[in-house]
Design a protein around this motif. Structure first.
Motif: not given
Lengths: 539, 309
Positions: B231, B260, B283, B285-287
């Motif tokens: 994201e 986003r 921002d 975010v990596s999951t």
């Protein structure tokens, strides 16, 4: 949900104890009609002989009322032993909830659902009450079926009152065990709760012999159980005693709930703070851990010491009781000719042999069951799997387990036998040392028979092993008690280790019986090795 | 001690354990070479533990065979275990025994304990062996299981999800220990359901699903399998380079919501980072998705019925 879970987790206990209660009550009731005779005179004579017999068991059960009737006989032979059995069940069930389920994370998971601790204790205690009510009802059904087989009828009210007493004494034992389990560390919970219940039982039962204990017996729930014997005609039922037992159960369960509220999960209410110490990075240097057999004994050293000390104390108690019992027997004039002609000069050894070795057999069967319970637990908690990851065959595991049990039984019987000998000598009762050694040693193959059966059951179905072995022990006991009454085939009677044990203190060891016991043990051992080799572990 | 030349530390042939209702392990053909760290990857219930228990002779195969160093896992189980270190998926419960007593007890069953090795392992993981097992945290219980598996310097380590309960520092220490064991000549068979863990330590990976070995892959291929959910949030007023992102290698399933952007990234992040390099990203975010999601995206196989909710 916790109530249902409690019933679900205890289903084997419920099934096993219900079947045991049903069978026991039926067999004792039907057996009465086989042995008591049919005429009034026959039954009076039977009642008198039962009353005499009961004097030998005064340290276990209260004297019977009207043992010449089916109600009086079954109360004494069937219901009173069930009260003890239900006490043991209450202990096992309370420990299972308070410590076993806690260690397995079941309690934590239940609390995580939003169930309060008090609600959890209340639901599990209620589940036990429901379970013991079912088992008591099974006993009642067995009694009624037995009475029907004798073409008699009994008053239902007395039966219902009797079953209520069974439920109440079981509930009070459950509450006490649950409370004690909250107070002490998990590793000591079972021993502490068992010790408290045994002490309360002995406080009441020994007060029948030692008057000085009568002052304190009000502390024991078994005292209130003794206050009612409603099953025989002319029996009595004390409502206040029933309420006292229910009150003890409720109060101690409530106390347990409060203690549970105040302690940490996995901890004890009375916590000993951890001492600060330097961390250790070494394997235990104790050499016993590295020796086959010794490691098994050393691991169970606390239990071994407790069993050995307990049996030694009991031996002293039974020697003291023997004098009292013999005095009672000698005070019955009608018995004097029988006593002088049958047991000659061996009255004391005969009585001691009968009482002590009867109890010792029961305790050694219990010892074997505790070992089997441990083997089953090892299966459940992954210890068997990790042991089998070592270069150790499955057969070696089974053999080592049995060998450890043999060694433990040898230690216990050696100490209790020696204690019995010296305590008897101090009381002026001369026992034949050779026979005493032989009789004491006979307890080892006796325990081995149950351990071998348990080993087979643990290899076949570890979760059910303890319940099934308890039922097997109970059936063996009934077999020897009632085999002759019901004229069971000799080969069937010979399967009972209780029957095969015989009366070695009085008549010496019967070689055939010893050989049969060894054969049974070896057959059990061999088949348990085969079963263990064929089964899946950890699946 | 090095394994015999030419004998595979692990070899299975049509190995099957059928529990019924399509549960178990089916027709597993697998060979693990000497000094290899083999990762055995699969979602929960895929058959990893069943495989390991078959290799350890804990359960008997319905059909097929498993051999360790050329020895049959059932018939020669005692000899097999002389050369194997085993870490079970669930740490056994040792109640009131101390860690040191557990080590002595199980070491005694093996014929003795290499005290210096035990000391070194316990010190390395800061495991206090004088404490009772009951007092251990779950991480410490796992550390004890690691000590038990490694303490006799086995030729083959069979480890069932070995890092469960370990904190990241101890996980790194464990990975280091694994590499050392391999460098000393040991072979490692390690099951996991964490892709990054397997990627971290393994030379080769077997992927199991629904009781069947789906694929055996080299580490490079595993990197290709790797998927991340990403994201990105761009600064207010910043123009989103939507087309560049969409055209980047490995980027899939892109959605834009306000400032986003959400997408999944196969393989390297480099093309995506290049695509957004000219924009202000506030921002990122990596999951790592679950294995099940990876299977869905990579193997395009339907989700197993048991996992439907």
């Amino acid at each position: 949900m916790s109530f249902v879970l409690g019933l679900r987790l205890g289903r084997w206990g419920i099934a096993g104890f219900s079947v045991a209660a049903l069978v026991s009550a039926f067999v004792q009731t039907a057996g009465f009609y086989q042995i008591a005779g049919h005429t009034a005179a026959e039954r009076t004579a039977f009642g008198a002989s039962m009353a005499t017999l009961a004097t030998q068991f005064v340290a276990l059960f209260p004297p019977p009322i009207r043992p010449d009737t089916v109600g009086g006989y079954v109360e004494f032979r069937g219901i009173h032993p069930l009260a003890i059995l239900f006490g043991v069940w209450a202990l096992a069930s309370a420990m299972g909830f308070a410590r076993g389920d806690e260690e397995r994370g079941i309690v934590e998971a239940s609390l995580a659902t939003g169930t309060s601790r008090i609600a959890l204790v209340a639901s599990r205690a209620s589940a036990f009450v429901a379970a013991i009510t079912a088992a008591s009802a099974a006993a009642g059904a067995g009694f009624l079926a037995g009475v029907a087989s004798g073409h008699e009828t009994v008053e239902l009210r007395g039966l219902i009152e009797d079953l209520a007493l069974l439920v109440a004494v079981g509930f009070s034992c459950y509450g006490i065990a649950l409370l004690v389990a909250q107070l002490v560390p998990a590793r000591m919970a079972a021993a502490a709760a068992g010790g408290v219940l045994l002490a309360l039982f002995l406080l009441n039962s020994l007060s029948r012999v030692f008057a000085s204990l009568a002052t304190w017996r009000w502390l024991s729930p078994f005292r209130y159980y003794d206050l009612g014997q409603p099953l025989p005609p002319g029996g009595y039922f004390d409502t206040r005693a029933l309420l006292a037992m229910l009150g003890i159960g409720a109060l101690t369960a409530a106390g347990a709930a409060v203690a549970f509220l105040r302690r940490d999960l996995g901890g004890a209410l009375v916590n000993v703070p951890l001492r600060s110490h330097r961390p250790g990075y070494d394997a235990s240097p104790t050499v016993l851990w590295y020796l086959p057999l010794a490691r098994g004994l050393y691991e169970r050293r606390a239990g071994l010491v407790a069993w050995t000390a307990g049996m030694a104390v009991l031996a002293i108690v039974f020697v003291s009781l023997t004098r009292t019992i013999v005095n009672v027997l000698l005070s019955v004039p009608a018995l004097l000719p029988y006593l002088s002609s049958f047991v000659h000069q061996q009255l004391y050894p005969a009585v001691l042999g009968f009482t002590w070795f009867n109890v010792a057999q029961l305790l050694f069967a219990a010892l074997a069951i505790t070992y089997v319970a441990r083997w089953s637990a090892e299966d459940d908690d992954g210890r068997l799997e990790i042991a089998l990851s070592e270069p150790f065959s499955r057969a070696a595991i089974v053999v080592e387990r049995m060998a450890v049990l043999i060694l433990a039984a040898l230690v216990i019987t050696a100490v209790s036998g020696a204690t019995l000998y010296y305590a008897s000598h101090a009381e002026g009762i001369d026992l034949n040392p050779g026979r005493l050694v032989a009789a004491s040693l006979m307890l080892v193959p006796f325990a081995l028979v149950f351990a071998a059966a348990g080993s087979l059951l643990a290899a076949w179905n570890p979760r059910a092993a303890v319940g099934l072995l308890g039922a097997f022990a109970f059936a063996s006991y009934l077999d020897t008690e009632l085999g002759t009454i019901f004229k069971l085939p000799m080969w069937l009677q010979d399967l009972s280790a209780f029957k095969l044990f015989g009366t070695p203190l009085l008549t010496g060891i019967d070689g055939r019986n010893l050989a049969l016991m060894m054969l049974l043990a070896l057959a059990g051992l061999g088949s348990s090795i085969l079963a263990m080799q064929r089964r899946d572990v950890g699946a | 001690m090095l394994p015999e030349m030419g004998t595979a530390p692990i070899r299975t042939s049509q190995l099957t354990k059928n529990y019924g209702a399509r549960r178990g392990l089916f027709d597993l053909d697998l060979q693990v070479s000497g000094q290899e760290v083999f990762g055995y990857l699969g979602p929960n219930g895929a058959g990893k533990t069943t495989t390991i228990r078959l290799l350890m002779g804990m359960i008997r195969p319905t059909s097929g065979s498993a051999h360790i160093f050329g020895m049959d896992c059932v018939r020669d189980s005692v000899e097999v275990k002389r050369r194997v270190g085993y870490l079970p998926g669930d740490v056994p419960q040792f109640g009131s025994l101390s860690g040191g007593e557990v080590v002595a007890y199980l070491g005694g069953m093996r014929g003795g304990v290499d005290t210096r090795r035990v000391h070194a392992l316990a010190e390395r993981f800061e495991l206090d062996l004088s404490r009772r097992f009951r007092e251990y945290s779950s991480g410490n219980k796992q550390k004890l299981a690691i000590v038990l598996a490694f303490m006799h310097r086995p030729d083959l380590l069979i480890l069932d999800e070995p890092t469960g309960g370990l904190d990241p520092l101890n996980q790194q220490e464990f990975y280091l220990l694994l590499r050392e064991a391999r460098d000393d000549g040991a072979t490692v068979f390690l099951s996991s359901h964490i892709l990054s863990e397997v990627e971290h330590v393994c030379d080769r990976v077997g992927i199991v699903r629904d009781g069947k070995l789906v694929r055996v892959a080299q580490l490079d291929e595993l990197r290709h399998i790797r998927v991340h959910n990403v994201e990105l949030e761009f600064a207010p007023g910043e123009t989103i380079p939507e087309q560049q992102i969409r055209d980047s290698d490995g980027v899939e399933s892109m959605t834009v919501s306000g400032q986003r952007v959400a997408c999944s990234v196969h393989g390297s992040f480099e093309p995506l980072l290049r695509a957004v390099s000219g924009s202000r990203v506030v921002d990122l975010v990596s999951t790592e998705p679950s294995l099940e999601e990876i299977f869905l995206s990579y193997f395009k196989e339907p989700k197993p019925k048991l996992l439907k909710s």
